[in-house]
Design a protein around this motif. Sequence first.
Motif, PDB file in Angstrom:
ATOM      1  N   UNK A  28      45.291   3.635  51.530  1.00  0.00           N
ATOM      2  CA  UNK A  28      43.992   3.211  51.031  1.00  0.00           C
ATOM      3  C   UNK A  28      43.620   1.816  51.505  1.00  0.00           C
ATOM      4  N   UNK A  29      44.586   0.891  51.450  1.00  0.00           N
ATOM      5  CA  UNK A  29      44.330  -0.482  51.897  1.00  0.00           C
ATOM      6  C   UNK A  29      44.030  -0.505  53.396  1.00  0.00           C
ATOM      7  N   UNK A  30      44.768   0.288  54.167  1.00  0.00           N
ATOM      8  CA  UNK A  30      44.529   0.377  55.612  1.00  0.00           C
ATOM      9  C   UNK A  30      43.120   0.901  55.886  1.00  0.00           C
ATOM     10  N   UNK A  31      42.701   1.929  55.136  1.00  0.00           N
ATOM     11  CA  UNK A  31      41.361   2.493  55.316  1.00  0.00           C
ATOM     12  C   UNK A  31      40.276   1.462  55.022  1.00  0.00           C
ATOM     13  N   UNK A  32      40.435   0.721  53.928  1.00  0.00           N
ATOM     14  CA  UNK A  32      39.447  -0.303  53.575  1.00  0.00           C
ATOM     15  C   UNK A  32      39.376  -1.407  54.632  1.00  0.00           C
ATOM     16  N   UNK A  33      40.531  -1.794  55.150  1.00  0.00           N
ATOM     17  CA  UNK A  33      40.577  -2.822  56.190  1.00  0.00           C
ATOM     18  C   UNK A  33      39.875  -2.332  57.459  1.00  0.00           C
ATOM     19  N   UNK A  34      40.137  -1.084  57.829  1.00  0.00           N
ATOM     20  CA  UNK A  34      39.500  -0.510  59.012  1.00  0.00           C
ATOM     21  C   UNK A  34      37.994  -0.412  58.829  1.00  0.00           C
ATOM     22  N   UNK A  35      37.552  -0.093  57.614  1.00  0.00           N
ATOM     23  CA  UNK A  35      36.115   0.020  57.365  1.00  0.00           C
ATOM     24  C   UNK A  35      35.434  -1.334  57.543  1.00  0.00           C
ATOM     25  N   UNK A  36      36.035  -2.380  57.011  1.00  0.00           N
ATOM     26  CA  UNK A  36      35.467  -3.728  57.154  1.00  0.00           C
ATOM     27  C   UNK A  36      35.434  -4.135  58.628  1.00  0.00           C
ATOM     28  N   UNK A  37      36.519  -3.823  59.356  1.00  0.00           N
ATOM     29  CA  UNK A  37      36.584  -4.172  60.774  1.00  0.00           C
ATOM     30  C   UNK A  37      35.557  -3.377  61.579  1.00  0.00           C
ATOM     31  N   UNK A  38      35.381  -2.118  61.220  1.00  0.00           N
ATOM     32  CA  UNK A  38      34.423  -1.267  61.927  1.00  0.00           C
ATOM     33  C   UNK A  38      32.994  -1.764  61.748  1.00  0.00           C
ATOM     34  N   UNK A  39      32.650  -2.141  60.530  1.00  0.00           N
ATOM     35  CA  UNK A  39      31.314  -2.674  60.283  1.00  0.00           C
ATOM     36  C   UNK A  39      31.086  -3.967  61.069  1.00  0.00           C
ATOM     37  N   UNK A  40      32.074  -4.834  61.046  1.00  0.00           N
ATOM     38  CA  UNK A  40      31.959  -6.102  61.772  1.00  0.00           C
ATOM     39  C   UNK A  40      31.759  -5.854  63.264  1.00  0.00           C
ATOM     40  N   UNK A  41      32.566  -4.955  63.826  1.00  0.00           N
ATOM     41  CA  UNK A  41      32.476  -4.668  65.261  1.00  0.00           C
ATOM     42  C   UNK A  41      31.137  -4.042  65.623  1.00  0.00           C
ATOM     43  N   UNK A 100      32.522   7.674  53.625  1.00  0.00           N
ATOM     44  CA  UNK A 100      33.193   8.611  52.718  1.00  0.00           C
ATOM     45  C   UNK A 100      34.703   8.562  52.874  1.00  0.00           C
ATOM     46  N   UNK A 101      35.170   8.535  54.126  1.00  0.00           N
ATOM     47  CA  UNK A 101      36.614   8.565  54.367  1.00  0.00           C
ATOM     48  C   UNK A 101      37.240   7.187  54.173  1.00  0.00           C
ATOM     49  N   UNK A 102      36.723   6.184  54.890  1.00  0.00           N
ATOM     50  CA  UNK A 102      37.371   4.867  54.865  1.00  0.00           C
ATOM     51  C   UNK A 102      37.101   4.096  53.581  1.00  0.00           C
ATOM     52  N   UNK A 103      35.855   4.095  53.126  1.00  0.00           N
ATOM     53  CA  UNK A 103      35.505   3.301  51.940  1.00  0.00           C
ATOM     54  C   UNK A 103      35.834   4.047  50.654  1.00  0.00           C
ATOM     55  N   UNK A 104      35.318   5.261  50.499  1.00  0.00           N
ATOM     56  CA  UNK A 104      35.476   5.980  49.230  1.00  0.00           C
ATOM     57  C   UNK A 104      36.911   6.436  49.002  1.00  0.00           C
TER      58      UNK A 104
END
Length: 316
Positions: free
Chosen positions: A135-148, A249-253
């Motif tokens: 879950x923590x990895x998914x949230x981190x990836x979501x933040x990084x994806x939005x930034x990129x 849905x996948x990364x954040x939720x």
Amino acid sequence: MDILLLIVGLALILGGANFLTDGSAALAQRFRVPEFIIGLTVVAVGTSTPELVVSLLSAVAGKSDVAIGNVVGSNLFNVFVILGICALIRPLPLTASNIRRDIPFGVIVSLLLLLTTSDRLLHLGTADRIGRIDGVVMLTLYAALLWYTIRATGREAQTAETAAKPRMKLWLAVVMIAGGLAGLIVGGEMFLRSATSIARHLGVSESVIAITLVAGGTSLPELASSIVSLIKGKAEMALGNVLGSNIANILLILGLSATIHPLSMGGITTTDILMVVLSSLLLFVTAFTFRSRKIDRAEGAIFLAIYIAYIWYLIR
């Protein structure tokens, strides 16, 4: 009474979608932000709120399969039903950035979901689950994806020319977005509750309700806002809404839900997860069929047929 609430819920959803689309477009114009980014962030996350609420409450209540099933069903509904219907109304053009970046991101995220739910296959545990670390990895990836994504398209925003037309006042755009989101959320919840009540009165099983009404009901905001965006000639916002919602849905939720409480698969099978992967892969393939770089009406019809076949497979 349930039928009346169903109609009122649909009216709120459609009205909310209209306000959200207009307010988001005005916000994009004022700050010279590409409409796709607005669809990917404000609209996508906002219209994913019903899925977020359902999945979080399900995770807290220990109903992990409902939390995961809600996301799986919503993602399938988004691609096969929403994009299918939108393509039937009007073919959806795909930009170069869609093909190079946005759609591949969706494929990678769906493969990540498959990886995190295949513990037994990978000999990482005795049961398939999405743990807190996942879950923590998914949230981190979501933040990084939005930034990129925002940074990558920032150059487009800086060079884009804004049409010479009256701008909506900032406070009005914000009020319209907030009011639109409120209408979508309240309307979606009202529709979901009334539709579930009607289904139970008709003797439909709980499993069928969860697979169809819960996932489809929480995806109604995406359906409404995408169709309204398309009718208003904002195809990029409609596509960005769906792609952004699926990633959220996948990364954040699921990421947030798993961080709060580890999620076990329960009644969700590997076949269901593979369908999510298939949906993202098919969306990628459509970008190269007939060299048209668009989701045309034939492909929209195929998407709808696949969804109907999948539902039939589940309930047969």
